[in-house]
Each structure stands twice: as structure tokens, then as C-alpha cells.
Design a protein around this motif. Structure first.
Motif, PDB file in Angstrom:
ATOM      1  N   VAL A   1       0.864  -1.169   0.000  1.00  0.00           N
ATOM      2  CA  VAL A   1       0.000   0.000   0.000  1.00  0.00           C
ATOM      3  C   VAL A   1       0.899   1.216   0.000  1.00  0.00           C
ATOM      4  CG1 VAL A   1      -1.778   1.257   1.217  1.00  0.00           C
ATOM      5  CG2 VAL A   1      -1.796  -1.242   1.240  1.00  0.00           C
ATOM      6  N   TYR A   2       0.667   2.092  -0.954  1.00  0.00           N
ATOM      7  CA  TYR A   2       1.563   3.228  -1.142  1.00  0.00           C
ATOM      8  C   TYR A   2       1.027   4.447  -0.423  1.00  0.00           C
ATOM      9  CZ  TYR A   2       3.752   0.560  -4.850  1.00  0.00           C
ATOM     10  OH  TYR A   2       4.403  -0.386  -5.568  1.00  0.00           O
ATOM     11  N   PRO A   3       1.747   4.985   0.563  1.00  0.00           N
ATOM     12  CA  PRO A   3       1.396   6.304   1.067  1.00  0.00           C
ATOM     13  C   PRO A   3       1.775   7.354   0.048  1.00  0.00           C
ATOM     14  CG  PRO A   3       3.435   5.581   2.057  1.00  0.00           C
ATOM     15  CD  PRO A   3       2.927   4.428   1.199  1.00  0.00           C
ATOM     16  N   CYS A   4       1.344   8.565   0.310  1.00  0.00           N
ATOM     17  CA  CYS A   4       1.646   9.642  -0.631  1.00  0.00           C
ATOM     18  C   CYS A   4       3.128   9.947  -0.571  1.00  0.00           C
ATOM     19  CB  CYS A   4       0.846  10.883  -0.280  1.00  0.00           C
ATOM     20  SG  CYS A   4       1.133  12.221  -1.393  1.00  0.00           S
ATOM     21  N   LYS A   5       3.833   9.707  -1.681  1.00  0.00           N
ATOM     22  CA  LYS A   5       5.278   9.887  -1.726  1.00  0.00           C
ATOM     23  C   LYS A   5       5.641  11.104  -2.557  1.00  0.00           C
ATOM     24  CE  LYS A   5       7.742   6.173  -2.005  1.00  0.00           C
ATOM     25  NZ  LYS A   5       8.365   4.983  -2.553  1.00  0.00           N
TER      26      LYS A   5
ATOM     27  N   ILE B   1       4.064   9.381   9.518  1.00  0.00           N
ATOM     28  CA  ILE B   1       4.067   8.103   8.799  1.00  0.00           C
ATOM     29  C   ILE B   1       5.502   7.600   8.640  1.00  0.00           C
ATOM     30  CG2 ILE B   1       3.630   7.046   6.546  1.00  0.00           C
ATOM     31  CD1 ILE B   1       1.114   8.719   6.336  1.00  0.00           C
ATOM     32  N   ALA B   2       6.418   8.509   8.322  1.00  0.00           N
ATOM     33  CA  ALA B   2       7.811   8.105   8.159  1.00  0.00           C
ATOM     34  C   ALA B   2       8.384   7.553   9.465  1.00  0.00           C
ATOM     35  CB  ALA B   2       8.649   9.286   7.673  1.00  0.00           C
ATOM     36  N   ARG B   3       7.897   8.039  10.591  1.00  0.00           N
ATOM     37  CA  ARG B   3       8.362   7.559  11.898  1.00  0.00           C
ATOM     38  C   ARG B   3       7.507   6.409  12.431  1.00  0.00           C
ATOM     39  NH1 ARG B   3       9.185  13.695  14.281  1.00  0.00           N
ATOM     40  NH2 ARG B   3      11.353  13.965  13.589  1.00  0.00           N
ATOM     41  N   LEU B   4       6.561   5.946  11.593  1.00  0.00           N
ATOM     42  CA  LEU B   4       5.657   4.849  11.956  1.00  0.00           C
ATOM     43  C   LEU B   4       4.780   5.205  13.143  1.00  0.00           C
ATOM     44  CD1 LEU B   4       8.032   1.754  11.531  1.00  0.00           C
ATOM     45  CD2 LEU B   4       6.554   2.858   9.835  1.00  0.00           C
ATOM     46  N   ASP B   5       4.529   6.499  13.309  1.00  0.00           N
ATOM     47  CA  ASP B   5       3.624   6.965  14.359  1.00  0.00           C
ATOM     48  C   ASP B   5       2.231   7.097  13.743  1.00  0.00           C
ATOM     49  OD1 ASP B   5       2.318   8.093  16.472  1.00  0.00           O
ATOM     50  OD2 ASP B   5       3.705   9.776  16.755  1.00  0.00           O
TER      51      ASP B   5
ATOM     52  N   ALA C   1      -0.362  10.397  12.766  1.00  0.00           N
ATOM     53  CA  ALA C   1      -0.720  10.620  11.362  1.00  0.00           C
ATOM     54  C   ALA C   1      -2.224  10.614  11.191  1.00  0.00           C
ATOM     55  CB  ALA C   1      -0.074   9.544  10.496  1.00  0.00           C
ATOM     56  N   GLU C   2      -2.906   9.693  11.867  1.00  0.00           N
ATOM     57  CA  GLU C   2      -4.372   9.636  11.769  1.00  0.00           C
ATOM     58  C   GLU C   2      -4.997  10.931  12.277  1.00  0.00           C
ATOM     59  OE1 GLU C   2      -8.166   7.076  13.538  1.00  0.00           O
ATOM     60  OE2 GLU C   2      -6.131   6.760  14.305  1.00  0.00           O
ATOM     61  N   THR C   3      -4.476  11.446  13.378  1.00  0.00           N
ATOM     62  CA  THR C   3      -5.030  12.680  13.953  1.00  0.00           C
ATOM     63  C   THR C   3      -4.898  13.847  12.987  1.00  0.00           C
ATOM     64  OG1 THR C   3      -4.473  11.907  16.182  1.00  0.00           O
ATOM     65  CG2 THR C   3      -4.873  14.267  15.895  1.00  0.00           C
ATOM     66  N   GLU C   4      -3.729  14.009  12.400  1.00  0.00           N
ATOM     67  CA  GLU C   4      -3.511  15.124  11.481  1.00  0.00           C
ATOM     68  C   GLU C   4      -4.389  15.001  10.234  1.00  0.00           C
ATOM     69  OE1 GLU C   4      -1.832  17.707  12.096  1.00  0.00           O
ATOM     70  OE2 GLU C   4      -0.592  17.141  13.819  1.00  0.00           O
TER      71      GLU C   4
ATOM     72  N   ALA D   1      -2.551   5.094   7.111  1.00  0.00           N
ATOM     73  CA  ALA D   1      -2.373   5.213   8.564  1.00  0.00           C
ATOM     74  C   ALA D   1      -3.331   4.286   9.306  1.00  0.00           C
ATOM     75  CB  ALA D   1      -2.582   6.663   8.994  1.00  0.00           C
ATOM     76  N   LEU D   2      -4.571   4.199   8.831  1.00  0.00           N
ATOM     77  CA  LEU D   2      -5.544   3.310   9.470  1.00  0.00           C
ATOM     78  C   LEU D   2      -5.144   1.849   9.312  1.00  0.00           C
ATOM     79  CD1 LEU D   2      -8.823   5.138   8.385  1.00  0.00           C
ATOM     80  CD2 LEU D   2      -7.866   5.018  10.697  1.00  0.00           C
ATOM     81  N   LEU D   3      -4.582   1.509   8.171  1.00  0.00           N
ATOM     82  CA  LEU D   3      -4.073   0.151   7.992  1.00  0.00           C
ATOM     83  C   LEU D   3      -2.962  -0.145   8.997  1.00  0.00           C
ATOM     84  CD1 LEU D   3      -3.856  -2.518   6.399  1.00  0.00           C
ATOM     85  CD2 LEU D   3      -2.309  -1.338   4.826  1.00  0.00           C
ATOM     86  N   GLY D   4      -2.119   0.854   9.273  1.00  0.00           N
ATOM     87  CA  GLY D   4      -1.017   0.654  10.207  1.00  0.00           C
ATOM     88  C   GLY D   4      -1.472   0.376  11.618  1.00  0.00           C
TER      89      GLY D   4
END
Length: 522
Positions: A5-9, A397-401, A405-408, A447-450
Motif C-alpha cells: 500500500v503506497y502512502p503519498c510519496k 508516517i515516516a516515523r511509523l507513528d 498521522a491519523e489525527t492530522e 495510517a488506518l491500515l497501520g
């Protein structure tokens, strides 16, 4: 089955510009075993010497061997603004490049390139009072054009998986006479645009050369958007074979220097890439970059200087895009960092630009440098709340937090509930023919998948599709992520993907890569 799953890069914002509107190509085994590191040393595509310095012959190429440190973003060096973007497409796969020179040989070739003022000599052109009359009937001959195919990959999937009674009708005729140009572009009707350009070229007057060349560019651009790269290269070769045989030489120079659209020269360089020669593509781009800088130094009119500076920036960004695709992030950073420096008049780089370069650092794993650039962007009073929150979400997301990320991202979508296509940045780098990604909804689903909220991630993607189907239906990474979440969620994902195929077929234009739906064609 492997699911990605690709986050926005950063590359999905335009640097795999070249269109890159789709999941990134994975390097083949040869590329993994033989990493390329092509340094474009001593070339600053974004800075053109001031008038008083333009005649200096002491400037030469500088070479560096390490990634540029972030402290090089000084506040005293100049940069050129980016105003436009260059849309281009990417081929579906790359040709092995074992037959080309080794990376070391290529690096030496770049380092040994002589200074610009010695290596680029512009050909002579006739004076303005002696402009020749050009009459080239060969440009409007119908024999230069190949027929368009009467099917596309999406129609193949429809015929395979969807019953005739519920199968959406797709117009592959290319009829354009009853639709205006703007509508054709907005609906991604590239087949109709290609046919329109061909019909108008054949019907044009041979002496209306400027119009004919503009129509040629429209034709080639539409073919590239259809991913008919071999046909695009063939017709482009037909065009330039005619232009290259114009006699006498003085007239031919005038044609190439004063009439030929610059975009056609970029298109001609792109054919090297489609032919499987990425290094040759870089060589052609460097020639265009040097030409832009030479023209900017030699122009007396302020408008011409600005135009050639802008073109130099655009070509430099295409070079950065290609270097990123070749996994040479260091060389790409060397090209992009000058954009983060203030202009001589004190103008600071825009927050979208700083954010885009910071995302490059995220892609390379340099989170600390990315955070510094994000902070610089947020410190700018013109930086809006959406940009700030999107930057913080990507950093999380880069820090796996995933929770942060979901909050923002929820904050963005709650503020603009009817516009999940938020955070879109225009004039950041370039569109690589590109379709803007619905970044907020897409990143929120990642983020929700994470954090294990798979069903809610699917909900946000489906909601974005419902609100803006004409936009989302043409964004391949978005569709790929949705199909992947279907596979992870349920064993009946095949039926879900078939339903998604039907909806996409109703809204998608020409040139969509059908493999983003993850439905086999055989």
C-alpha cells in the motif's frame, strides 16, 4: 500474495513525472545488482548568471561526491521560481541497459563536460529583416501518421469480467467534432485529441508552420498519454526527419531556433527513454539545459531572459525526476536544493516547494533533514493549515507513528468534508503528466491500515471515490491501494474488484493502466 500500500510519496507528487500516475516500477535484478549513481556535477540548472557576470569565462563545472548537507540551504544564494510544470508520461517497463556504458564511465563523462560557454555554440540565424518564407508541405502528409488501435486495456478487462448487460459503454472511436477542446482535455479523451490533431494537420495550409508544429505537439502528447510509446517515437522521428532536411542551413537554423516549439524538443529527448536508453535521455536533457542557459545569457529582452530561465528550471526538474527513477537520490538532491535558497531580491522559497523537497528526503530516509525543511515551510506566514497538517502527517508516517498521522489527516478531512482531494499542490515541481493524488484520503487509509483499522481505511477511499469519481477514477495509485485493501479485508475481493472495475470504466478516460485494479488479463 504480496500486498503493498503506497502512502503519498514525493515521487507521486510529480517527480516520477513523468506520469508516474501509478505505482512505482520496481527495479529489476540487473538494476539492483548494479546501482547507478550518476552525478550531474557542476550544473546548476536553476541559476542563470546576472548580466554583468554572463561574459565571465572562469566558471567551470564543480564535482561533488557526497549528498549535499542541509546546511547548504543558505539564505544568500539565488534560485529561480517555478511557474509551470511539464507533464510527461512513463513507460510501463524499462528495457535492460546492460549494453550501455558503466555508471563509472557515465560519471566521468558528466565530470569531464567542458564549461557551458565553450561547449554550446548556437547556430547562426538570419537577421530579422531577412526572415525566410517557409513552405513545408511534407509536414501535412497523412502518410506520417499511424492508425490508432481500436481497443484499450480497460476494455479488455470489461470483456473478460463483466457481463454485457451491465458492461459500461466506452467510446473508442475518437470522435471529436461535437466536443470542444477544453472538454476533451478535462475528460482525458486522448484518443479524440490525437485524431483531432491529425485531422487538423492534414487540413492545414503548408505555410502556417507555427500552427502545424503546435498541432504536431498535441498529437504526440496525446499518443504518449495513450501509452502508445512506440507510435509516438515513430511519428516524432517522421517529424524531425523532415525538419532536419530543410535547406539551406541558415533557414534550417532559423526554423529550429525561432519557430520550433521548445516542448517538441523535450518530446524528442523523451523518445530516448521510451527506446530504453535512460543515459541517452539524460544526455539529451543536458543539451537542452545548456541551450536554455546559453539563451538566457545571450538574450537582451527581460521577457526572453525570464522565459529561458523558466525553461531551464523545468528541464532541470525533469532531470531530477529521471535521477529519482534511477534511484540516484543524491544527484537529484544536488539539483533540487538550489530551489530552496532565497532569491537575490530576498524572496523566500514557497512553502509548497520546501514541502516537496522535504518529501524527497523522507523517501531517502533522511527524516531529520525533512523535518528541518518542514519547519521552514511552516514558519512562512503564507503556509496554510492544510499544508502544515499534511507535512506533519507524512512525518509521522515516516516515523511509523500511525496514531499521530491519523489525527492530522482526520483534521484535514473534518475541515473539508466534501473535498477529500486536499493538499493538492500546483506549481510545486511538475506534473508528469500527471493526475493529482487524493493525498489526504489515501494517506489516512494507509495510517488506518497501520493501526489495524482496515475497514475504516476502505471506507475513506470509497467515500473519496463517491465524492469525486471523475478525478479519483483516473488516479492509478489510489485505485491500486483500494484493490489491495479489498484483498486484505475479505476472501471475496474478486467480486469487489469487479465492481470497482465497472465504476472506474464509467469515469476513467483513455490511457488508464488497467493493472492498477489487480485483475489478471489472462
Amino acid at each position: 500474495m504480496n500486498h503493498v500500500v503506497y502512502p503519498c510519496k514525493f515521487s507521486q507528487l510529480g517527480l516520477d513525472f513523468l506520469p508516474p500516475l501509478f505505482p512505482l516500477r520496481q527495479p529489476n535484478s540487473m538494476e539492483q545488482n548494479n546501482p547507478r549513481h550518476v552525478q550531474v556535477d557542476g550544473v546548476d540548472p536553476f541559476i542563470v548568471d546576472d548580466t554583468e557576470d554572463s561574459l565571465s569565462e572562469t566558471d567551470g563545472p564543480q564535482s561533488t561526491s557526497e549528498p549535499p548537507p542541509l546546511d547548504r540551504l543558505s539564505s544568500t544564494e539565488s534560485q529561480a521560481n517555478i511557474r509551470d510544470e511539464v507533464p510527461l508520461s512513463s513507460p510501463s517497463q524499462s528495457t535492460p541497459i546492460a549494453a550501455y556504458p558503466s555508471p563509472q564511465a557515465r560519471r566521468e563523462s558528466f565530470r569531464n563536460t567542458p564549461p557551458l560557454k565553450q561547449s554550446i555554440i548556437l547556430p547562426p540565424v538570419p537577421p530579422k529583416d531577412e526572415i525566410p518564407a517557409l513552405y513545408l508541405p511534407g509536414l501535412i502528409s497523412s502518410s506520417h501518421f499511424l492508425p490508432l488501435p481500436n481497443t484499450d486495456p480497460l476494455s479488455v478487462l470489461l470483456n473478460k469480467y463483466v457481463e454485457p448487460e451491465i458492461r459500461p459503454a466506452r467510446d473508442l472511436s475518437g470522435t471529436w467534432s461535437h466536443t470542444d477542446f477544453h472538454t476533451l482535455v478535462m475528460t482525458n479523451s486522448w484518443r479524440a485529441l490525437a485524431r483531432m490533431a491529425r485531422d487538423r494537420i492534414v487540413a492545414a495550409k503548408p505555410d502556417d508552420l507555427a500552427l502545424i508544429l503546435e498541432l504536431w505537439f498535441l498529437r504526440l502528447s496525446a499518443l504518449a498519454r495513450l501509452r502508445l510509446f512506440n507510435q509516438t517515437s515513430s511519428e516524432c522521428q517522421n517529424l524531425f526527419s523532415i525538419l532536419s532536411n530543410v535547406q539551406p542551413e541558415l533557414v534550417r537554423n532559423y526554423l529550429f531556433e525561432s519557430i520550433l516549439p521548445f516542448e517538441l524538443e523535450v518530446m524528442r529527448a523523451r523518445t530516448k527513454y521510451w527506446g530504453g536508453d535512460p543515459y541517452g535521455y539524460l544526455d539529451e536533457l543536458m543539451i537542452l539545459l545548456n541551450k536554455c542557459k546559453k539563451k538566457a545569457r545571450g538574450s537582451s529582452a527581460a521577457t526572453d531572459v525570464e522565459m529561458w530561465k523558466e525553461r531551464a528550471v523545468r528541464v532541470g526538474l525533469i532531470i531530477a525526476s529521471q535521477l529519482l527513477e534511477m534511484k540516484d537520490n543524491t544527484a537529484a538532491a544536488n539539483l533540487l536544493l538550489p530551489l530552496c535558497q532565497p532569491q537575490p531580491d530576498g524572496t523566500l522559497p514557497s512553502p509548497p516547494l520546501l514541502s516537496a523537497v522535504a518529501r524527497l528526503y523522507l523517501d531517502t530516509g533522511d527524516i531529520d533533514s525533512a523535518e528541518v525543511l518542514f519547519q521552514r515551510a511552516e514558519a512562512d506566514p503564507s503556509c496554510d493549515d492544510t499544508t502544515k497538517e499534511m507535512n506533519q502527517a507524512l512525518l509521522a508516517i515516516a516515523r511509523l507513528d500511525w496514531t499521530a498521522a491519523e489525527t492530522e489527516l482526520r483534521s484535514i478531512l473534518d475541515r473539508e468534508p466534501e473535498n477529500p482531494i486536499v493538499g493538492i499542490q500546483s506549481n510545486v515541481l511538475f506534473k508528469a503528466t500527471l493526475i493529482h493524488l487524493p493525498k489526504a484520503a489515501n494517506n489516512l487509509s494507509v495510517a488506518l491500515l497501520g493501526i489495524g483499522k482496515l475497514q475504516e481505511g476502505i471506507h475513506w477511499l470509497e467515500e473519496a471515490f463517491r465524492i469525486s469519481p471523475s478525478t479519483v477514477g483516473n488516479v492509478e495509485p489510489f485505485l491500486f491501494n483500494l484493490a489491495t485493501l479489498y484483498e486484505l479485508r475479505t476472501a471475496t475481493s474478486h467480486d469487489k474488484k469487479k465492481s470497482l472495475l465497472v465504476e472506474v470504466a464509467k469515469w476513467a478516460g483513455d490511457g488508464l493502466r488497467a493493472n492498477c485494479l489487480k485483475l489478471p488479463t489472462t
